[in-house]
Design a protein around this motif. Structure first.
Motif, PDB file in Angstrom:
ATOM      1  N   MET A 112      29.012  41.036  38.759  1.00  0.00           N
ATOM      2  CA  MET A 112      30.154  40.152  38.983  1.00  0.00           C
ATOM      3  C   MET A 112      30.470  39.389  37.704  1.00  0.00           C
ATOM      4  N   LYS A 113      31.740  39.362  37.320  1.00  0.00           N
ATOM      5  CA  LYS A 113      32.175  38.603  36.166  1.00  0.00           C
ATOM      6  C   LYS A 113      32.754  37.268  36.620  1.00  0.00           C
ATOM      7  N   THR A 114      32.428  36.220  35.879  1.00  0.00           N
ATOM      8  CA  THR A 114      32.900  34.888  36.221  1.00  0.00           C
ATOM      9  C   THR A 114      34.181  34.578  35.458  1.00  0.00           C
ATOM     10  N   PRO A 170      38.677  40.998  44.995  1.00  0.00           N
ATOM     11  CA  PRO A 170      38.320  42.359  45.430  1.00  0.00           C
ATOM     12  C   PRO A 170      37.899  43.275  44.291  1.00  0.00           C
ATOM     13  N   HIS A 171      38.124  42.847  43.043  1.00  0.00           N
ATOM     14  CA  HIS A 171      37.795  43.695  41.894  1.00  0.00           C
ATOM     15  C   HIS A 171      36.510  43.245  41.182  1.00  0.00           C
ATOM     16  N   GLY A 172      35.704  42.457  41.873  1.00  0.00           N
ATOM     17  CA  GLY A 172      34.403  42.094  41.327  1.00  0.00           C
ATOM     18  C   GLY A 172      34.392  40.859  40.461  1.00  0.00           C
ATOM     19  N   TYR A 173      35.388  39.986  40.594  1.00  0.00           N
ATOM     20  CA  TYR A 173      35.436  38.755  39.803  1.00  0.00           C
ATOM     21  C   TYR A 173      35.103  37.548  40.680  1.00  0.00           C
ATOM     22  N   THR A 174      34.216  36.707  40.187  1.00  0.00           N
ATOM     23  CA  THR A 174      33.935  35.433  40.832  1.00  0.00           C
ATOM     24  C   THR A 174      34.816  34.374  40.183  1.00  0.00           C
ATOM     25  N   LEU A 191      35.605  34.884  31.197  1.00  0.00           N
ATOM     26  CA  LEU A 191      37.037  34.820  30.902  1.00  0.00           C
ATOM     27  C   LEU A 191      37.599  33.504  31.423  1.00  0.00           C
ATOM     28  N   VAL A 192      38.639  33.001  30.732  1.00  0.00           N
ATOM     29  CA  VAL A 192      39.399  31.849  31.208  1.00  0.00           C
ATOM     30  C   VAL A 192      40.858  32.273  31.338  1.00  0.00           C
TER      31      VAL A 192
END
Length: 225
Positions: free
Chosen positions: A1-3, A23-27, A48-49
């Protein structure tokens, strides 16, 4: 999971972007202001911001500049202002990309994937963390634009800690890894090198005490949070 840190003063927009990304794996960490985002990013890692421009008190331009003062996290500016000069301004402030509202969900996802791929796939031989860059082929270290005058052993030790954040290294492990198994170097040499690294990072204004931790009775670790 990417934040992903979402920064916008409109709750509706925060919820909408989260709906697209989750739904694409991002928190998604939703922040209502630049101040909230800065507080979070100073204490936590993010991949990412996504940053709105038009916000009260502290706008996206200023927020972007303040983030860049201590972090190289990828930043996408997201705004309804689509004039070319606005896009150029965002990129000069340190943003990696610029997406205008209203946006297409698939376009936003593609931009996110492109930015994270471009930023994280650094050339071989580079180690980066929150503004610190180690060029392993040239044995050069910088924090933002300031050179860090590390000795070769200090450079190797810092590089090892940065590559494996949150892993605790005993003094014996550091000795065998950095100096080699057949060494007469004593444990206190490790302590001396760690002290030198801390002093040199403080000298370039990096918040080293937040990251380079002593694990009493064992050794040291580099904390990523």
């Amino acid at each position: 999971m990417k934040t992903v840190v979402l920064v916008d003063d409109e709750k509706r927009m925060l919820d909408l972007i989260e709906l697209y990304l989750s739904p694409h794996g991002y928190t998604c960490m939703k922040k209502n202001s630049g101040h909230e985002a800065l507080l979070f990013l100073r204490e936590n890692q993010a991949d990412l911001v996504i940053l709105d421009v038009m916000m009260p008190e502290m706008d996206g331009w200023e927020t972007c500049e303040k983030i860049r003062a201590f972090s190289d996290v990828p930043i996408i500016m997201l705004t309804a202002r689509d004039a070319a000069e606005e896009m150029v301004k965002g990129l000069k402030k340190g943003a990696d990309d610029y997406v205008t509202k209203p946006f297409n969900e698939e376009v936003l996802l593609a931009r996110i994937e492109a930015v994270t791929r471009r930023v994280h796939n650094h050339p071989a031989g580079y180690v980066k963390f929150n503004g610190i860059t180690l060029n392993e082929s040239a044995y050069e270290a910088h924090y933002q634009f300031k050179a860090i005058p590390l000795t070769p052993k200090e450079f190797s030790m810092l590089g090892l800690l940065l590559k494996y954040p949150n892993k605790v290294y005993s003094r014996d492990h550091l000795l065998s890894t950095i100096w080699g198994f057949k060494t007469d170097t004593e444990d206190r040499t490790i302590d001396s090198h760690i002290r030198n690294i801390r002093e040199k990072l403080r000298h370039v204004d990096f918040p080293v005490d937040q990251h380079l931790k002593t694990v009493w009775g064992i050794g040291y670790k580099w904390s990523s949070v």
